[in-house]
Design a protein around this motif. Sequence first.
Motif, PDB file in Angstrom:
ATOM      1  N   UNK A 130     -12.252   3.517  -1.946  1.00 39.96           N
ATOM      2  CA  UNK A 130     -12.179   4.908  -1.494  1.00 39.96           C
ATOM      3  C   UNK A 130     -12.086   4.946   0.024  1.00 39.96           C
ATOM      4  N   UNK A 131     -11.590   6.067   0.516  1.00 36.88           N
ATOM      5  CA  UNK A 131     -11.463   6.277   1.949  1.00 36.88           C
ATOM      6  C   UNK A 131     -12.774   6.780   2.528  1.00 36.88           C
ATOM      7  N   UNK A 132     -13.079   6.300   3.733  1.00 35.01           N
ATOM      8  CA  UNK A 132     -14.180   6.802   4.543  1.00 35.01           C
ATOM      9  C   UNK A 132     -13.565   7.102   5.906  1.00 35.01           C
ATOM     10  N   UNK A 133     -13.056   8.324   6.077  1.00 34.43           N
ATOM     11  CA  UNK A 133     -12.282   8.637   7.271  1.00 34.43           C
ATOM     12  C   UNK A 133     -11.000   7.835   7.224  1.00 34.43           C
ATOM     13  N   UNK A 134     -10.732   7.057   8.273  1.00 37.53           N
ATOM     14  CA  UNK A 134      -9.526   6.220   8.267  1.00 37.53           C
ATOM     15  C   UNK A 134      -9.836   4.771   7.911  1.00 37.53           C
ATOM     16  N   UNK A 179       0.835  -1.197   0.000  1.00 42.07           N
ATOM     17  CA  UNK A 179       0.000   0.000   0.000  1.00 42.07           C
ATOM     18  C   UNK A 179       0.873   1.252   0.000  1.00 42.07           C
ATOM     19  N   UNK A 180       0.850   1.959  -1.111  1.00 43.32           N
ATOM     20  CA  UNK A 180       1.508   3.263  -1.239  1.00 43.32           C
ATOM     21  C   UNK A 180       0.460   4.178  -1.852  1.00 43.32           C
ATOM     22  N   UNK A 181      -0.361   4.740  -1.000  1.00 40.49           N
ATOM     23  CA  UNK A 181      -1.539   5.486  -1.434  1.00 40.49           C
ATOM     24  C   UNK A 181      -1.219   6.417  -2.595  1.00 40.49           C
ATOM     25  N   UNK A 182      -1.960   6.372  -3.700  1.00 40.03           N
ATOM     26  CA  UNK A 182      -3.247   5.702  -3.857  1.00 40.03           C
ATOM     27  C   UNK A 182      -3.160   4.269  -4.380  1.00 40.03           C
ATOM     28  N   UNK A 183      -1.972   3.714  -4.545  1.00 42.59           N
ATOM     29  CA  UNK A 183      -1.862   2.349  -5.067  1.00 42.59           C
ATOM     30  C   UNK A 183      -2.019   1.328  -3.945  1.00 42.59           C
ATOM     31  N   UNK A 184      -2.770   0.280  -4.246  1.00 47.14           N
ATOM     32  CA  UNK A 184      -3.012  -0.804  -3.294  1.00 47.14           C
ATOM     33  C   UNK A 184      -3.011  -2.111  -4.081  1.00 47.14           C
ATOM     34  N   UNK A 185      -2.167  -3.057  -3.666  1.00 45.58           N
ATOM     35  CA  UNK A 185      -2.189  -4.373  -4.305  1.00 45.58           C
ATOM     36  C   UNK A 185      -2.268  -5.439  -3.227  1.00 45.58           C
ATOM     37  N   UNK A 226     -11.081   6.192  -5.757  1.00 42.62           N
ATOM     38  CA  UNK A 226     -12.460   6.073  -6.225  1.00 42.62           C
ATOM     39  C   UNK A 226     -12.595   5.713  -7.695  1.00 42.62           C
ATOM     40  N   UNK A 227     -11.471   5.507  -8.395  1.00 41.26           N
ATOM     41  CA  UNK A 227     -11.535   5.104  -9.797  1.00 41.26           C
ATOM     42  C   UNK A 227     -11.722   3.588  -9.875  1.00 41.26           C
ATOM     43  N   UNK A 228     -12.462   3.134 -10.878  1.00 42.59           N
ATOM     44  CA  UNK A 228     -12.741   1.703 -11.028  1.00 42.59           C
ATOM     45  C   UNK A 228     -11.476   0.941 -11.427  1.00 42.59           C
ATOM     46  N   UNK A 229     -11.284  -0.207 -10.796  1.00 42.11           N
ATOM     47  CA  UNK A 229     -10.184  -1.121 -11.111  1.00 42.11           C
ATOM     48  C   UNK A 229     -10.785  -2.434 -11.578  1.00 42.11           C
ATOM     49  N   UNK A 284     -14.151 -11.706 -14.359  1.00 46.41           N
ATOM     50  CA  UNK A 284     -13.721 -10.318 -14.232  1.00 46.41           C
ATOM     51  C   UNK A 284     -14.453  -9.674 -13.072  1.00 46.41           C
ATOM     52  N   UNK A 285     -13.693  -8.965 -12.240  1.00 52.74           N
ATOM     53  CA  UNK A 285     -14.284  -8.237 -11.116  1.00 52.74           C
ATOM     54  C   UNK A 285     -13.926  -6.764 -11.264  1.00 52.74           C
ATOM     55  N   UNK A 286     -14.908  -5.912 -11.022  1.00 49.29           N
ATOM     56  CA  UNK A 286     -14.705  -4.468 -11.071  1.00 49.29           C
ATOM     57  C   UNK A 286     -14.896  -3.914  -9.672  1.00 49.29           C
TER      58      UNK A 286
END
Length: 156
Positions: free
Chosen positions: A100-104, A54-60, A82-85, A94-96
Amino acid sequence: MTSRRFLVVLAILTLAALPALAKPNFTGDWKLNTSKSTFGEMPAPDSMTYKIAHADPKLSTTTKQSGQMGEFEMQANYTTDGKESTNEGFGGSTMKSVVKWDGDALLIETKGQFGDNEFTMTQKWTMAADGKTLTVVQTFKSAMGEGEQKLIFEKQ
């Protein structure tokens, strides 16, 4: 002079509050604690791990699970803006997802298909204050029904 002192105090208080506003970093190797988790109607896995970068905004994530429903490994890449992956799910489906963050807390909403069955799954990730426990509450819905699980992962 009084206004200068006020500004210095305000700056110090603002800087002191910054760590509380920081979002958690989920990077690490995480192992499911099955005795602290709840699985609803689904059978508990024998084992489950997350490897998260996790290196915001990247998450793997790399998920490995074994149990009554078989063994699988799945890799996924997301962005937390908030962009679709799009990722490959079970059996080449296939999963879409939108993350996004909601507070912490991190919210992951995924839509996909398993065979002829369409599903939606929502995950809410929260980190304990000490950074050693990741809680994932996930709800899922499909034509086969609905369910909720609370998964407790411990940092390795």
